[in-house]
Design an enzyme around this catalytic site. Structure first.
Site, PDB file in Angstrom:
ATOM      1  N   GLU A   9       9.335 -19.048  23.583  1.00 59.24           N
ATOM      2  CA  GLU A   9       9.197 -17.768  22.726  1.00 59.24           C
ATOM      3  C   GLU A   9       9.339 -17.802  21.261  1.00 59.24           C
ATOM      4  O   GLU A   9       8.909 -16.793  20.654  1.00 59.24           O
ATOM      5  CB  GLU A   9      10.502 -16.926  23.482  1.00 59.24           C
ATOM      6  CG  GLU A   9      10.338 -16.698  24.745  1.00 59.24           C
ATOM      7  CD  GLU A   9      11.614 -16.264  25.430  1.00 59.24           C
ATOM      8  OE1 GLU A   9      12.761 -16.241  24.855  1.00 59.24           O
ATOM      9  OE2 GLU A   9      11.635 -15.616  26.475  1.00 59.24           O
ATOM     10  N   TYR A  58     -18.012 -16.566  34.802  1.00 58.19           N
ATOM     11  CA  TYR A  58     -17.745 -15.941  33.469  1.00 58.19           C
ATOM     12  C   TYR A  58     -18.550 -16.800  32.668  1.00 58.19           C
ATOM     13  O   TYR A  58     -18.804 -17.998  32.548  1.00 58.19           O
ATOM     14  CB  TYR A  58     -16.205 -16.103  33.236  1.00 58.19           C
ATOM     15  CG  TYR A  58     -15.291 -15.428  33.919  1.00 58.19           C
ATOM     16  CD1 TYR A  58     -15.589 -14.550  34.822  1.00 58.19           C
ATOM     17  CD2 TYR A  58     -13.709 -15.770  33.686  1.00 58.19           C
ATOM     18  CE1 TYR A  58     -14.381 -13.985  35.572  1.00 58.19           C
ATOM     19  CE2 TYR A  58     -12.832 -15.328  34.290  1.00 58.19           C
ATOM     20  CZ  TYR A  58     -13.090 -13.981  35.208  1.00 58.19           C
ATOM     21  OH  TYR A  58     -12.132 -13.483  36.086  1.00 58.19           O
TER      22      TYR A  58
END
Ligand SMILES: [Zn+2]
Ligand SMILES: [Zn+2]
Length: 451
Positions: free
Chosen positions: A418, A342
């Site tokens: 969250e 990558y």
């Protein structure tokens, strides 16, 4: 270090100098737009959390994202977004055409999980198992891509609700196999080959990753952000013999051990580490079958992380030389093979400067700030090779914990709070809407803000 104060400088320049006439009007519009995004985000958040937990509990390895892709496609269709599935594997692409003409902006989320057995005690903990490279493994969203999918599903709902007023098109790219499919290739390159950045042609792309960091903060860099990543395979060939009679053969295990140590001296003794850092890691060694047989060969695999193309070439050459010469000293041979890997994840300077006010708005009190270099890699870099792009980091460390001490991505203990996700939805939706509202990417970098 040079650009520590950049966020404030660039913001002032953008608002005050670059677009003086339209600036005030645009600022008002941006404020109204941000308020609408915040309002719509609050509405969709309970479902974002539910999606995230569902995806977390049902993780799928790179290349196996069937369930996740179906969930995404169904949601986008329900929003009235044009959907294409099976793009570059299990990739899903949604196109939302705004009510007014304008540029095209893409938002990308990756969908795959890792062969890691979850050790976090959650009500929605993963107990999924799968086969990976012939081994039975636990599967976990240890890189947090469950959050990325849920956040982008939420942002899609926010933006779909604003469709009539959007001056341009938003393309939602749900990418498979970011961690690399078993054949080694990630999901971005095949999606690009299959035209994900064309028809309509994408003018800019944004991506987000959850990372240990102050809860809800948005981190960015101008220029290189994440490393280039290359996998290598090193095969050491000796000559098989009885474990009690080593002199009758050539022991590839002893030679391989010397090579492992030799490779580490490339980073510590042969590279200018004051320029940019680099990493060589041997991740697996395989050789031999029982205690009293010296095997014919040893195969090791590993990863190389770099932030500079020239340095990367030097490291490859030195690894090859080190392996071959150490092997030769023991009467063995070594073969060094490195993949194309990558590229470095490089944020477009003009685009990053342009979107700084948006990032600061979305981060709110948690703050938007410069991040240090990250030695992880991302195949988001392939999109950035084709179109201007910006990748941002969303901090997900619980407020009462130290980001420097929590488990990092890929750990069986990786935990994303969250409470950071509303800022994730806001930043993705606002980057897209803001980019469209400003008529596209600023023509050039602002002032001296370059990297
Ligand atoms: Zn990862
Ligand atoms: Zn990741």
């Amino acid at each position: 270090m040079r650009i520590t104060t950049l966020p404030f400088l660039a913001g002032a320049v953008l608002a005050g100098v670059l677009v003086p006439a339209a600036g005030a009007q645009r600022a008002v519009n941006m404020t109204a737009m941000h308020e609408e995004i915040a309002r719509r985000t609050a509405v969709v958040m309970p479902r974002v959390i539910a999606w995230r937990r569902d995806i977390h509990e049902h993780p799928e390895l790179s290349g196996d994202e069937v369930r996740t892709a179906a969930l995404v496609a169904a949601h986008l269709r329900a929003l009235g977004i044009e959907v294409k599935t099976g793009v570059g594997g299990h990739g899903v692409v949604g196109v939302l055409r705004g009510g007014k003409p304008g540029p095209v902006v893409a938002l990308r989320a990756d969908m795959d999980a890792l062969p890691v057995e979850e050790l976090v005690d959650l009500p929605f903990k993963s107990t999924v198992r799968a086969s990976y490279r012939g081994q039975s493994v636990g599967v976990m969203h240890a890189c947090g891509h469950d959050n990325h999918v849920a956040v982008l599903m939420g942002a899609a709902e926010v933006l779909a609700g604003m469709k009539a007023s959007l001056p341009g098109t938003v393309k939602f790219i749900f990418q498979p196999a970011e961690e690399g499919a078993p054949n080694g290739e990630g999901g971005a390159a095949p999606m690009i080959r299959e035209g994900v950045l064309e028809s309509p042609k994408v003018d800019a792309i944004f991506g987000l990753h959850v990372f240990p960091g102050p809860l809800g903060s948005v981190g960015y860099r101008v220029g290189p952000l994440l490393a280039a990543s290359n996998s290598f395979t090193l095969t050491v060939r000796g000559r098989q013999t009885h474990g009690a009679v080593p002199w009758a053969g050539v022991d590839p295990i002893v030679v391989g051990s010397q090579i492992v140590m030799g490779l580490q001296t490339i980073i510590s003794r042969q590279i200018d580490i004051t320029a940019v850092p680099a990493i060589i890691t041997v991740g697996a060694i395989n050789g031999g079958i029982r205690s009293n047989i010296i095997p014919d060969s040893v195969v090791m695999i590993g990863t190389i992380r770099t932030f500079d193309a020239t340095q990367r070439r030097t490291i490859f050459a030195n690894m090859k030389r080190t392996a071959e010469e150490i092997a030769r000293s023991g009467g063995a041979t070594a073969t060094f093979v490195v993949d194309s890997g990558y590229p470095v994840t490089v944020n477009d300077t003009a685009l990053t400067n342009q979107m700084l006010p948006t990032m600061r708005w979305a981060a709110g009190g948690a703050g938007a700030g410069l991040r240090p270099l990250v030695t992880g890699a991302e195949d988001f870099s392939y999109f950035q090779e084709k179109v201007p792009g910006m990748f941002v980091m969303l901090g997900v460390t619980p407020a009462d914990r130290d980001p420097a001490k929590v488990a990092a991505n890929h750990s069986p203990y990786f935990f994303a709070d969250e409470a950071a996700l509303p800022n994730g939805v806001k930043v993705m939706a606002a980057l897209a809407a803001g980019f469209l509202a400003s008529g596209g990417r600023a023509a050039s970098a602002v002032g001296t803000a370059g990297h």
